[in-house]
Design an enzyme around this catalytic site. Structure first.
Site, PDB file in Angstrom:
ATOM      1  N   ALA A 156      28.729  90.272  11.903  1.00  0.00           N
ATOM      2  CA  ALA A 156      29.270  89.845  13.190  1.00  0.00           C
ATOM      3  C   ALA A 156      30.320  88.765  12.928  1.00  0.00           C
ATOM      4  O   ALA A 156      30.298  88.120  11.883  1.00  0.00           O
ATOM      5  CB  ALA A 156      28.140  89.290  14.046  1.00  0.00           C
ATOM      6  N   GLY A 210      25.501  92.244  10.545  1.00  0.00           N
ATOM      7  CA  GLY A 210      25.886  93.322  11.463  1.00  0.00           C
ATOM      8  C   GLY A 210      26.541  94.479  10.724  1.00  0.00           C
ATOM      9  O   GLY A 210      26.473  95.629  11.179  1.00  0.00           O
ATOM     10  N   GLU A 218      23.877  96.537   9.555  1.00  0.00           N
ATOM     11  CA  GLU A 218      23.249  97.157  10.739  1.00  0.00           C
ATOM     12  C   GLU A 218      24.055  98.368  11.214  1.00  0.00           C
ATOM     13  O   GLU A 218      23.491  99.348  11.679  1.00  0.00           O
ATOM     14  CB  GLU A 218      23.077  96.115  11.846  1.00  0.00           C
ATOM     15  CG  GLU A 218      22.001  95.093  11.463  1.00  0.00           C
ATOM     16  CD  GLU A 218      21.854  93.967  12.474  1.00  0.00           C
ATOM     17  OE1 GLU A 218      22.880  93.335  12.798  1.00  0.00           O
ATOM     18  OE2 GLU A 218      20.723  93.725  12.927  1.00  0.00           O
ATOM     19  N   GLU A 231      21.274  86.805   7.738  1.00  0.00           N
ATOM     20  CA  GLU A 231      21.212  86.012   8.974  1.00  0.00           C
ATOM     21  C   GLU A 231      20.338  84.773   8.852  1.00  0.00           C
ATOM     22  O   GLU A 231      20.608  83.732   9.436  1.00  0.00           O
ATOM     23  CB  GLU A 231      20.703  86.893  10.132  1.00  0.00           C
ATOM     24  CG  GLU A 231      21.720  87.900  10.658  1.00  0.00           C
ATOM     25  CD  GLU A 231      21.754  89.198   9.883  1.00  0.00           C
ATOM     26  OE1 GLU A 231      21.210  89.255   8.761  1.00  0.00           O
ATOM     27  OE2 GLU A 231      22.312  90.174  10.398  1.00  0.00           O
TER      28      GLU A 231
HETATM   29  C1  TC6 Z   1      25.501  88.752  11.721  1.00  0.00           C
HETATM   30  O1  TC6 Z   1      26.144  89.656  11.276  1.00  0.00           O
HETATM   31  C2  TC6 Z   1      24.647  88.868  12.852  1.00  0.00           C
HETATM   32  C3  TC6 Z   1      24.628  89.985  13.592  1.00  0.00           C
HETATM   33  C4  TC6 Z   1      23.816  90.033  14.750  1.00  0.00           C
HETATM   34  C5  TC6 Z   1      24.326  91.038  15.715  1.00  0.00           C
HETATM   35  C6  TC6 Z   1      25.038  90.490  16.867  1.00  0.00           C
HETATM   36  N1  TC6 Z   1      32.637  85.999  10.604  1.00  0.00           N
HETATM   37  O2  TC6 Z   1      33.962  83.432   2.199  1.00  0.00           O
HETATM   38  P1  TC6 Z   1      35.397  83.754   2.113  1.00  0.00           P
HETATM   39  C7  TC6 Z   1      35.981  84.555   7.010  1.00  0.00           C
HETATM   40  S1  TC6 Z   1      25.564  87.211  11.059  1.00  0.00           S
HETATM   41  C8  TC6 Z   1      33.790  85.347  10.727  1.00  0.00           C
HETATM   42  O3  TC6 Z   1      36.322  82.669   1.783  1.00  0.00           O
HETATM   43  P2  TC6 Z   1      34.838  85.548  -0.067  1.00  0.00           P
HETATM   44  C9  TC6 Z   1      35.873  83.198   6.352  1.00  0.00           C
HETATM   45  O4  TC6 Z   1      35.675  82.192   7.305  1.00  0.00           O
HETATM   46  C10 TC6 Z   1      26.808  87.296   9.824  1.00  0.00           C
HETATM   47  N2  TC6 Z   1      34.566  85.012   9.678  1.00  0.00           N
HETATM   48  O5  TC6 Z   1      35.691  85.002   1.140  1.00  0.00           O
HETATM   49  C11 TC6 Z   1      37.210  83.107   5.656  1.00  0.00           C
HETATM   50  O6  TC6 Z   1      38.170  82.782   6.642  1.00  0.00           O
HETATM   51  P3  TC6 Z   1      39.429  81.880   6.283  1.00  0.00           P
HETATM   52  C12 TC6 Z   1      26.281  87.898   8.602  1.00  0.00           C
HETATM   53  C13 TC6 Z   1      34.134  85.346   8.472  1.00  0.00           C
HETATM   54  O7  TC6 Z   1      35.529  86.751  -0.551  1.00  0.00           O
HETATM   55  C14 TC6 Z   1      37.471  84.552   5.215  1.00  0.00           C
HETATM   56  O8  TC6 Z   1      36.657  85.356   6.062  1.00  0.00           O
HETATM   57  N3  TC6 Z   1      27.276  87.854   7.595  1.00  0.00           N
HETATM   58  C15 TC6 Z   1      32.931  86.012   8.276  1.00  0.00           C
HETATM   59  O9  TC6 Z   1      34.516  84.437  -1.001  1.00  0.00           O
HETATM   60  C16 TC6 Z   1      37.132  84.810   3.782  1.00  0.00           C
HETATM   61  O10 TC6 Z   1      35.801  84.381   3.520  1.00  0.00           O
HETATM   62  C17 TC6 Z   1      27.396  86.813   6.769  1.00  0.00           C
HETATM   63  O11 TC6 Z   1      26.675  85.851   6.845  1.00  0.00           O
HETATM   64  C18 TC6 Z   1      32.162  86.346   9.408  1.00  0.00           C
HETATM   65  N4  TC6 Z   1      31.007  87.015   9.316  1.00  0.00           N
HETATM   66  O12 TC6 Z   1      33.445  85.988   0.562  1.00  0.00           O
HETATM   67  C19 TC6 Z   1      28.471  86.939   5.734  1.00  0.00           C
HETATM   68  N5  TC6 Z   1      32.741  86.204   6.945  1.00  0.00           N
HETATM   69  O13 TC6 Z   1      40.185  82.640   5.239  1.00  0.00           O
HETATM   70  C20 TC6 Z   1      29.301  85.714   5.697  1.00  0.00           C
HETATM   71  C21 TC6 Z   1      33.821  85.680   6.334  1.00  0.00           C
HETATM   72  O14 TC6 Z   1      40.125  81.719   7.585  1.00  0.00           O
HETATM   73  N6  TC6 Z   1      30.396  85.829   4.805  1.00  0.00           N
HETATM   74  N7  TC6 Z   1      34.662  85.159   7.259  1.00  0.00           N
HETATM   75  O15 TC6 Z   1      38.835  80.590   5.760  1.00  0.00           O
HETATM   76  C22 TC6 Z   1      30.306  85.759   3.454  1.00  0.00           C
HETATM   77  O16 TC6 Z   1      29.232  85.689   2.890  1.00  0.00           O
HETATM   78  C23 TC6 Z   1      31.574  85.758   2.668  1.00  0.00           C
HETATM   79  O17 TC6 Z   1      32.603  85.314   3.513  1.00  0.00           O
HETATM   80  C24 TC6 Z   1      31.982  87.130   2.089  1.00  0.00           C
HETATM   81  C25 TC6 Z   1      33.408  87.038   1.479  1.00  0.00           C
HETATM   82  C26 TC6 Z   1      30.972  87.519   1.009  1.00  0.00           C
HETATM   83  C27 TC6 Z   1      32.017  88.181   3.166  1.00  0.00           C
END
Ligand code: TC6
Length: 691
Positions: free
Chosen positions: A62, A101, A104, A124
């Site tokens: 998400a 998500g 999911e 999450e």
């Molecule tokens: C969920 O899904 C719940 C669902 C319930 C249903 C409703 N959203 O980390 P990086 C941005 S909860 C928004 O530097 P990497 C990040 O801010 C979510 N933005 O890259 C950054 O922006 P910037 C579950 C996001 O290659 C850019 O992308 N998912 C999101 O080192 C690059 O990120 C997670 O918890 C996001 N979800 O790592 C995953 N993800 O360039 C969270 C990233 O403007 N994300 N951004 O600063 C990660 O673990 C890592 O970002 C990665 C990529 C492994 C996807």
């Protein structure tokens, strides 16, 4: 902008998700995905759909920045209903990460194909929530609750091969992912109506339920105070006890409650603050880091050894330098022992230990640093010693080598001035134990070259650290604020609190240790020496050190450590000594509640944080939070000191500081002008970013 484009491969439609940087499921993508599925299902020429993605992720989850705000339609569960209930099979083609998500979405599909390097997970829990779009219902149905629950409880993703073993993906393929997904889609289409994940019941057996309940019991004992862990148990139990639709609704209700909780807000703040800290003013992509193929570390003590391990762990050859053979051998042996603990624990093989040891070359004398692209000095914390080392380094280091000091307090400009190349000198402040702690404070003295800072940042990431660039001042960000807490803790003792009360307030807040237990562990003599060198005094702390009570290593400090005892015990002599100090200073001792103690410990830190922002030592309040979260074990779910202060209310902090300043007569407790201004304007520190 269109975030999904549809193409055809024979009778199969391929919808490619393209929503940079990581295909997060924001409003536009949810809308375009729903439209794509509806269109494809209505097309009589198409027999199946493949969901593929462009870029480095399948879907990272998400869009976290939308959490806590009203969500635009369609919400993710609605999109997933469309996919799961589609009349034609939908297959996910997973490359990069499928997280939250994103996984999911894949779970709602009828088949899943992944590249070997793909990673799949439901992280999450790390954001203080639980899956909210069917993860807790569909994953147990697909792989069994006893395997699904630990994945969701840890939040750690699994690699593609493991996902295959679990039954989470159908195939792992090398090469053309989309072609393989199309092939699976055609096979499923040939079988007729696709089978929904929600209809799978055979994994949810009695034995699976029993195994899950045992894991849930264990998790309750360990994480009973984490509301999301408890909600996760409740949601997964629903997979056994409720029909899919009700299980999904139950999960969604639990998710909705958690997402507005302060703890989740704090964890989300930390997620974005860490990424923001990577954006350093004046260092953009045009500034290229210098190549680092070989390193040298000066000083083979605990810090130097830990730093050398960081290099070896990252596969970078490193020379470990001391002044004598005996010293360097001792340091080298300590590293071998430290790796030995990991081997004993089973987290490292003997072969890996040998590989890492082979990357560390012990040497005597600074001349051994001649080949290094970066030298990190981790010698005695004294300006004279540092200047002598940097003067000598200047003569032997190769041109263009980055010269870094691991000093925790000292002036980098003064250290750099001992060389003829100050533009190559900066601070790289590791935290103890250096091979474990994530924080790397990169101290940027005036005049340092931008590419030297970029090199330190890039290297920090290679070493697996979280680099935070800070300005040059006494103690930089972390230790400068820590000093305020240390002073506050001493003031509390004199005013009437006892060491165990102060420590308990801080552990109750979520820290692993309080200031006095921490000082006893590190050695009370460290602070004593530092105070003496600066002409400072602290009546209680000095009196304790004068008696030789340096902490655990001497068997007593603020607490008693009888032979074999790991936790300190209250010491009546220390308590009497404290009462004596109060009497000498004419203070009528009084008792403090935990809340009062916390305010007195933490408010002065926030005040110092505000000064740090005013002076431009930190670029953003989020950087300060990351320093405390990754270097000082600030409890993650409290989001760091500046985030915490905003949650309390800056006006409250200002009022409490004014009271403390008036009571103690200590002008340093007067609220910083920035703190006063923001409080008066009803704003938080985060408003500064936007300004
Ligand atoms: C969920 O899904 C719940 C669902 C319930 C249903 C409703 N959203 O980390 P990086 C941005 S909860 C928004 O530097 P990497 C990040 O801010 C979510 N933005 O890259 C950054 O922006 P910037 C579950 C996001 O290659 C850019 O992308 N998912 C999101 O080192 C690059 O990120 C997670 O918890 C996001 N979800 O790592 C995953 N993800 O360039 C969270 C990233 O403007 N994300 N951004 O600063 C990660 O673990 C890592 O970002 C990665 C990529 C492994 C996807």
């Amino acid at each position: 902008m269109q975030t999904v484009r549809i193409a055809r491969q024979g009778s199969v439609a391929v919808a490619t998700i393209d929503n940079p940087p990581v295909n997060a499921l924001g409003a536009a993508l949810r809308r375009d995905l729903a439209t794509a599925v509806t269109e494809v299902m209505a097309d009589p020429e198409v027999e199946a759909l493949v969901l593929a993605a462009a870029g480095r992720a399948f879907i990272a989850g998400a869009d976290i920045s939308e959490f806590g705000k009203p969500l635009a339609q369609p919400i993710l569960p609605e999109v997933l209903d469309l996919i799961e209930n589609a009349a034609k099979p939908v297959v996910a083609a997973i490359q990069g990460v499928a997280l939250g998500g994103g996984l999911e979405v894949a779970l709602a599909c009828h088949g899943r194909v992944a590249l070997p390097a793909a990673k799949l997970g439901l992280p999450e829990i790390k954001l203080g929530i639980i899956p909210g779009a069917g993860g807790t219902q569909r994953l147990p149905r697909l792989i069994g609750a006893a395997k699904a629950f630990p994945m969701m409880l840890s939040g750690e993703p699994v690699a593609a091969q493991k996902a295959l073993d679990l039954g989470l993906v159908d195939r792992v393929v090398e090469g053309d992912l989309v072609a393989a997904a199309v092939a699976l889609a055609q096979e499923l289409a040939a079988k007729g109506r696709p089978r929904k994940t929600g209809e799978i019941a055979e994994k949810l057996t009695q034995a699976d339920r029993e195994a899950f309940e045992a894991l849930a019991k264990d998790a309750t004992a360990k994480s009973g105070d984490m509301p999301n862990a408890m909600a996760l148990i409740e949601a997964v139990r629903g997979a056994f006890t409720l029909p899919l639709a009700e299980g999904l609704a139950h999960e969604r209700a639990l998710f909705a409650r958690l997402v507005v909780d302060e703890r989740s807000k704090a964890l989300r703040h930390a997620f974005f603050a860490e990424r923001e800290a990577a954006k350093v003013p004046g260092i953009d992509d045009s500034v290229k880091p210098r190549p680092i193929a070989r390193a040298a570390v000066i000083g083979a003590g605990t810090m130097g050894g830990g730093i050398a391990m960081c290099f070896a762990n990252a596969g970078i050859p490193v020379t470990l330098i001391e002044t004598s053979q005996e010293q360097v051998e001792k340091g080298h042996a300590r590293i071998r022992d430290t790796y030995g603990f990991s081997v004993k624990r089973g987290s490292m093989t003997e072969a890996t230990r040998e590989q890492r040891m082979a990357l560390i070359t012990p040497a005597v004398g600074i001349a051994a640093a001649a080949e290094a692209d970066i030298v990190i000095e981790a010698a005695f914390e004294e300006m004279g010693v540092k200047r002598e080392i940097f003067g000598a380094l200047d003569k032997v280091a190769k041109p263009g080598a980055v010269l870094a000091s691991n000093t925790s307090y000292l002036d980098l400009t003064e250290i750099a001035a001992a060389t003829t190349r100050p533009a190559d000198v900066l601070g790289m402040h590791f935290f103890s134990p250096a091979n474990v702690m994530k924080l790397l404070e990169i101290v940027r003295p005036e005049g340092v070259a931008a590419d030297v800072v970029a090199t330190a940042i890039a290297l920090g990431r290679r070493l697996g650290k979280v680099p935070v660039v800070v300005g040059n001042c006494f103690g930089f960000v972390g230790n400068r604020m820590l000093e305020q807490r240390t002073r506050a803790a001493e003031r509390l003792l004199v005013a009437g609190a006892l060491p165990h009360e102060v420590d308990a307030a801080l552990t109750g807040f979520g820290f692993k240790m309080g200031p006095f237990a921490m000082s006893d562990l590190a050695g009370n003599d460290i602070g004593w020496r530092s105070r003496k060198s600066r002409g400072k005094t602290a009546a209680v702390a000095d009196a304790i050190c004068e008696r030789g009570w340096f902490g655990q290593k001497t068997g007593r400090g603020y607490y008693l450590y009888p032979e074999g005892a790991r936790a300190g015990q209250r010491d009546p002599e220390v308590e009497a000594l404290i009462a004596d100090v109060s009497a000498k200073e004419g203070v009528a001792r009084r008792s403090f509640t935990s809340e009062e103690i916390l305010a007195r410990l933490l408010d002065p830190m926030v005040n110092e944080g505000a000064r740090i922002l005013e002076e431009g030592i930190a670029a953003r309040s989020g950087d300060i939070d990351i320093v405390w979260l990754t270097g000082y074990n600030w409890p993650a779910w409290r989001g760091g000191p500046m985030h915490w202060a905003e949650a309390v209310g800056l006006d409250v902090i200002v009022r409490r500081l004014e009271e403390q300043a008036a009571e103690s007569g200590d002008a340093s407790l007067e609220p910083a002008p920035l703190l006063r201004r923001l409080a008066a304007e009803g704003k938080g520190f985060s408003a500064l970013k936007a300004a």
